[in-house]
Design a protein around this motif. Structure first.
Motif, PDB file in Angstrom:
ATOM      1  N   VAL A   1      19.033 -13.281   4.327  1.00 54.19           N
ATOM      2  CA  VAL A   1      18.093 -13.650   3.377  1.00 54.19           C
ATOM      3  C   VAL A   1      18.936 -13.838   2.216  1.00 54.19           C
ATOM      4  O   VAL A   1      19.682 -12.901   1.893  1.00 54.19           O
ATOM      5  CB  VAL A   1      17.007 -12.462   3.233  1.00 54.19           C
TER       6      VAL A   1
ATOM      7  N   SER B   1      14.519 -16.756   0.404  1.00 52.32           N
ATOM      8  CA  SER B   1      13.499 -16.131  -0.374  1.00 52.32           C
ATOM      9  C   SER B   1      12.807 -16.545  -1.410  1.00 52.32           C
ATOM     10  O   SER B   1      11.708 -16.235  -1.752  1.00 52.32           O
ATOM     11  CB  SER B   1      13.793 -14.580  -0.575  1.00 52.32           C
TER      12      SER B   1
ATOM     13  N   LEU C   1       8.765 -14.173   2.528  1.00 53.59           N
ATOM     14  CA  LEU C   1       9.755 -13.229   3.050  1.00 53.59           C
ATOM     15  C   LEU C   1       8.804 -12.471   4.300  1.00 53.59           C
ATOM     16  O   LEU C   1       9.291 -12.356   5.560  1.00 53.59           O
ATOM     17  CB  LEU C   1      10.324 -12.192   2.185  1.00 53.59           C
TER      18      LEU C   1
END
Length: 378
Positions: free
Chosen positions: A217, A238, A243
């Protein structure tokens, strides 16, 4: 001995290259001629004033590699001319050190962050005699430095010192947090928040350890592309994707078994807990002033989740760093894909490129004559 060092004189100011004098060499120390050093976010949080863990003025740098120039009278098994990578210092005598956990040394903060030796003496001095703090007992942003033998990991002559300095902190932390801290089960799932040096070190370790679902991420697509090259099975930006929804879809709404946060951002640290499966484990590893609020029953106890602290990957550098070099040689830990080299006098540009995401792992070169016949593109 006169040396040139990159100094932080005031918080949130650029590095300044200054001429300093090295102090007395203690019996358990060596003088190292620096070849190169990685720049780590721990250096940057001090430079930018986000943390005051070490007094200023200071010579930063704690991902150094160099050649031993002089040894103290009590030093054994290290000699002038040996190639070394530098990590953190530890006492070697407390219960943590003697049970194989030197990053939990009872004197760790004093030895690495106080800016001086335990007796209060300093390694660097300005021309007027003003003492200058050291960092991690190595201060690798210098042409020469004095460091303790416990900081040193001897490497073979064929190892290129221009590359391996980052193994001393960022990559050691990422790798060790997975292998020693989380200890993931084969075929388990893991999410890594932040794909800088620490995060990508963790990602490569997860791949080595046999995790079947490895999620990276970040907010930089270029870094997520590298994460895929290094073994991420899924990536999430993100800033443009939801997410929670993405992780639920990837895991069949079960959540992940393990998570690591390398950002130190409050909302991200909380998210690293929220995405855990039942009995999941999270490890926040960033140096940060930020904190998080959570309900211990709802967020942890009710689902048997765990939140653990892991410093420096709970690794023994003298064991782990040679292991990482072997993994690199075998193609299992290709951290060379993360680095960009800079001249020493371009250290401020290197730091800026790291902060803005342009470079994942900057390495500054102090000795441009080292293996001059093998150019590296600085």
């Amino acid at each position: 001995m006169k040396v040139t060092a990159a100094i932080i004189n005031e918080a949130n100011k650029n590095y300044q290259l200054e001429a300093l004098t090295l102090g007395e060499l203690y019996s358990d120390e060596v003088v190292v001629k620096m070849v190169a050093s990685g720049i780590c976010q721990s250096d940057e949080v001090v430079r930018t004033g986000k943390s005051s863990i070490t007094p200023l003025p200071a010579v930063m740098g704690h991902e150094g590699a160099g050649v031993i120039e002089k040894v103290g009278s009590a030093v054994k098994d290290l000699n002038v001319g040996d190639q070394v990578v530098m990590a953190y210092n530890y006492c070697g005598a407390c219960p943590s050190c003697r049970t194989g956990h030197p990053s939990s040394c009872s004197q760790w903060t004093t030895l690495n962050l106080s800016g001086a030796r335990p007796d209060g003496s300093h390694i660097f001095f300005k021309a007027d005699g003003t003492p200058v703090s050291s960092f991690f007992a190595q201060s690798s942003f210098a042409t020469y430095t004095i460091t303790n033998v416990n900081n040193l990991i001897k490497v073979e002559p064929e190892v290129d010192l221009r590359l391996v300095g980052p193994l001393g902190c960022g990559l050691l932390t990422g790798f060790g947090t997975v292998v020693n801290g989380l200890q993931p089960k084969t075929s388990s799932s893991i999410v890594v928040f932040g794909t800088g040096g620490v995060g990508l070190g963790a990602l490569m370790a997860a791949n080595i350890e046999g995790c079947s679902t490895i999620i990276a991420v970040d907010i930089h697509d270029s870094r997520l592309e590298i994460a895929r090259e290094l073994g991420a099975t899924h990536t999430i930006n993100s800033s443009t994707e939801h997410l929670g929804e993405r992780i639920a879809k990837i895991t069949g709404s079960l959540g992940v078994n393990y998570s690591i946060d390398t950002t130190g951002i409050s909302s991200v640290m909380k998210a690293s807990i929220d995405v855990l499966a039942i009995a999941g484990v999270s490890a926040p590893v960033a140096i940060s002033k930020d904190s998080i609020a959570f309900n211990t029953f709802k967020d942890l106890s009710l689902t048997n989740r765990k939140l653990i602290g892991v410093l420096m990957g709970d690794a023994v550098p003298q064991i782990t760093i040679p292991q990482l070099i072997r993994y690199h040689n075998e193609g299992k830990f290709p951290f060379d894909k993360l680095v960009k080299f800079y001249k020493f006098n371009d250290i401020n540009q290197a730091a800026a490129d790291s902060t803005n995401g342009q470079t994942i792992k900057p390495i500054v070169i102090m000795d441009e004559n080292y293996r001059k016949e093998e150019p590296i593109g600085i």
